[in-house]
Design an enzyme around this catalytic site. Structure first.
Site, PDB file in Angstrom:
ATOM      1  N   HIS A 156       1.375  10.444  -1.552  1.00  0.00           N
ATOM      2  CA  HIS A 156       2.069  10.634  -2.922  1.00  0.00           C
ATOM      3  C   HIS A 156       2.977  11.554  -3.031  1.00  0.00           C
ATOM      4  O   HIS A 156       4.126  11.382  -3.710  1.00  0.00           O
ATOM      5  CB  HIS A 156       1.078  10.426  -4.203  1.00  0.00           C
ATOM      6  CG  HIS A 156       0.112   9.216  -4.335  1.00  0.00           C
ATOM      7  ND1 HIS A 156      -1.371   9.361  -4.207  1.00  0.00           N
ATOM      8  CD2 HIS A 156       0.199   7.839  -4.272  1.00  0.00           C
ATOM      9  CE1 HIS A 156      -1.841   8.453  -4.221  1.00  0.00           C
ATOM     10  NE2 HIS A 156      -0.982   7.379  -4.324  1.00  0.00           N
TER      11      HIS A 156
ATOM     12  N   ARG B 251       3.579   1.553   2.873  1.00  0.00           N
ATOM     13  CA  ARG B 251       3.010   2.316   4.035  1.00  0.00           C
ATOM     14  C   ARG B 251       3.034   1.392   5.263  1.00  0.00           C
ATOM     15  O   ARG B 251       3.556   1.792   6.558  1.00  0.00           O
ATOM     16  CB  ARG B 251       1.690   2.782   3.802  1.00  0.00           C
ATOM     17  CG  ARG B 251       1.310   3.868   2.923  1.00  0.00           C
ATOM     18  CD  ARG B 251       0.092   3.812   2.329  1.00  0.00           C
ATOM     19  NE  ARG B 251      -0.346   2.675   1.552  1.00  0.00           N
ATOM     20  CZ  ARG B 251      -1.438   2.483   0.877  1.00  0.00           C
ATOM     21  NH1 ARG B 251      -2.164   3.330   0.817  1.00  0.00           N
ATOM     22  NH2 ARG B 251      -1.699   1.359   0.318  1.00  0.00           N
TER      23      ARG B 251
ATOM     24  N   SER C 228      -5.715   6.651  -1.577  1.00  0.00           N
ATOM     25  CA  SER C 228      -6.779   7.251  -2.464  1.00  0.00           C
ATOM     26  C   SER C 228      -8.192   6.817  -2.024  1.00  0.00           C
ATOM     27  O   SER C 228      -9.248   7.360  -2.052  1.00  0.00           O
ATOM     28  CB  SER C 228      -6.689   7.228  -3.838  1.00  0.00           C
ATOM     29  OG  SER C 228      -5.259   7.744  -4.012  1.00  0.00           O
TER      30      SER C 228
END
Ligand code: PNS
Length: 175
Positions: free
Chosen positions: A23, A96, A134
């Protein structure tokens, strides 16, 4: 054709529970591309976040403090409505791997249908960050693995502290 606004404001939305180095990479690159970048945290208690909204705001402010054109905000409801309220003409998202593409395409097309004047812009994650999420960071630290280099150091400290609070013992296995 729409004229280019004098000030291009971009919104970078997400849960950021917690912010990862992936991020942060996107925030740094986004801040260099747009006049203003608003990092927008989704207020969604149904997801039962590990960190409450206030703490996620604090963490983002902490890691983005050297980027003067980056602001931190939060939203409930539709992302495109928050973008319009904030004067943002761009939604920034990272990709990603191919597996992100389908979900991102769906969201981008839905958001375009809702408010065609707002463009979604994608940046490819840096190769060093393309596997970080995360969710996995939380799983690895809960199971005692090392997350060094995956999140900013101050976030690693908070994660360890939060796990200690949750379990009453140091599950990380570190002193
Ligand atoms: O952290 P995430 O899961 O990558 O973030 C997803 C997010 C916050 C971008 C997405 O869930 C979102 O935009 N939610 C707001 C609700 C909304 O606008 N939905 C309709 C368009 S897809």
């Amino acid at each position: 054709m729409r004229p280019k606004p004098d000030t291009v404001v971009a919104l970078y939305p997400g849960s950021f529970d917690p912010i990862t180095n992936g991020h942060l990479d996107l925030i740094q690159r986004g801040s260099a591309l747009f006049d203003r970048l608003i990092v927008a945290i989704l207020r969604n208690d149904e997801k039962r976040p590990l960190f409450g909204l206030e703490e996620r705001i604090e963490m983002l402010r902490e890691v983005a403090r050297d980027l003067p054109n980056v602001e931190i905000g939060s939203f409930g409801g539709l992302l495109v409505d928050y973008a319009a309220e904030s004067g943002a003409s761009v939604i920034l998202r990272g990709i990603r791997a191919v597996s992100d593409y389908e979900y991102e395409l769906q969201m981008a097309l839905m958001n375009r249908r809702l408010r065609p004047e707002i463009e979604t812009v994608f940046l490819m994650a840096g190769e060093a960050h393309s596997f970080i999420s995360s969710r996995l960071v939380k799983e690895v630290i809960r199971l005692g693995g090392s997350i060094g280099g995956l999140v900013p150091p101050s976030i690693e400290v908070r994660l360890k502290r939060r796990l200690l609070e949750e379990t009453g013992s140091d599950e990380t296995g570190e002193a």
